[in-house]
Enzyme design. Sequence first.
Site, PDB file in Angstrom:
ATOM      1  N   ASP B  21       0.869  -1.171   0.000  1.00 23.34           N
ATOM      2  CA  ASP B  21       0.000   0.000   0.000  1.00 23.34           C
ATOM      3  C   ASP B  21       0.906   1.221   0.000  1.00 23.34           C
ATOM      4  OD1 ASP B  21      -2.093  -1.701   0.092  1.00 23.34           O
ATOM      5  OD2 ASP B  21      -2.697  -1.250   2.143  1.00 23.34           O
ATOM      6  N   ASP B 140     -13.747  -4.591  -3.315  1.00 24.81           N
ATOM      7  CA  ASP B 140     -13.743  -4.570  -1.846  1.00 24.81           C
ATOM      8  C   ASP B 140     -15.152  -4.941  -1.397  1.00 24.81           C
ATOM      9  OD1 ASP B 140     -11.141  -3.708  -1.921  1.00 24.81           O
ATOM     10  OD2 ASP B 140     -11.619  -1.595  -1.574  1.00 24.81           O
TER      11      ASP B 140
END
Lengths: 212, 267
Positions: B21, B140
Amino acid sequence: MSRPLIAVLDYGIGNLRSAQKGLERMGADARLTADSGLIADAAGVVLPGVGAFGPCMAALGRTGLDDRARAAAASGRPFLGICIGLQLLYEGSDEAPGMSGLGILPGTVRLLAGGVKRPQMQWNRLEVRTRIPMLAGLGGAWVYFVHSYAAPMADNVAATCDYGGPVAAVIADDNVWATQFHPEKSARPGLRLLENFVDQARSAAAVAWRAS
Amino acid sequence: MSPASGPAAVSGNARVISCLDVDAGRVVKGVNFVDLADAGDPVELAARYDQQGADEVVFLDITASSDRRETTVDLVHRTAEEVFIPFTIGGGIRAVDDARRLLRAGADKVSVNTAAVSRPELVAEIAGEFGSQCAVVSIDARRTHGGAFPFEVFTHGGRTPTGIDAIEYAIRVTELGAGEILLTSMDRDGTRDGFDLELTRAVVGVVNVPVIASGGVGTLDHLAEGVVKGGADAVLAASIFHFGAHTVAEAKAHMAAAGIPVRPADA
């Protein structure tokens, strides 16, 4: 050792830079180019590629690189097609019915058969059928594939991988080499193949220079 | 190329993917995407994972905004010089031009999330121009706990509910040309409780493209479960690798011992 000039044909599609960087890492003066002079002067020519057969072939036509690729392959200089760059060498593909490929190699590229997931998107093991300089150090190597179509099985298939049956992974047809996998994305074994190609281009250039 | 939806076919060698990330050019990994901690330079980390035997690297630019886009392009550019395994970049990709810039800089795949929920045609546009193999759709999902469908798509880093059925959405984007699904359980992300295997199985069962299981890895067993019980083609993890709890080689050895075909880390 000299850094042979390798022309990486730039037809403006997808990630072509990784192939250039891999070749540079293995000792080449690799240039992303569409320039006919540079391509004619290069010790070796690479047709890289990602994407679909139709748009890639159209882009080659638009940039005039289709004729330059054919001329380079016919010149006898080391030539390397990568992934879709391998498939473009054939006469056509199931992926773009009715569209002509470069026709450097005979036959038609076919959809992967046999109940397998498409694309084959994975690392897979090479099974070498023909021992050639291109595959020095690559027996049983794991390399990275992303493709839904494959070249026809013929005598020029130098290595296969197993994906619902043998699939053409490496083509060696005189000076024309091609890989269905991505050597620039296959860690150490992939870089080794690029090094083999750079070595081949360096020797071919030396022979041509002595003969001139 | 138009991969059809439908039941999963024969699977191949499982991939182990390390996820980084990234925020403003630095690696971060937070619990449920909050409380971020700095874990280093993304290019260095990616090169280390390449050497360790990771099969792929995914960069998720979690706070991508337009003023930072050049930072991301630069990151991709530098990565292409050091990393010789496939890498994917996601975050802030809203148009074909964004995808083109990242692919030209050296990325192998682009992952779209929020923008594809607002405008699913973006998937078709990217697949049409660059091929399905580089069109990853990141989903997601959260459990609805008794809603009209079992799993719901969330956007904006898992903060925004959409009212969209995650399973239906997976089928839809695959029909539009997605070549791979990066499936993250937002219920599990950051918990180290393991993948949501029910979610993974549900998506693997309806699409015929590779599915990457993501969210919740805390042990090496979790990675093996993702493939054996979840049916995933690839497993993605971040923290367990970043903070040295386990190496990629350990992960692969563990998976191989569980009977999963993988590329050996020292191949």
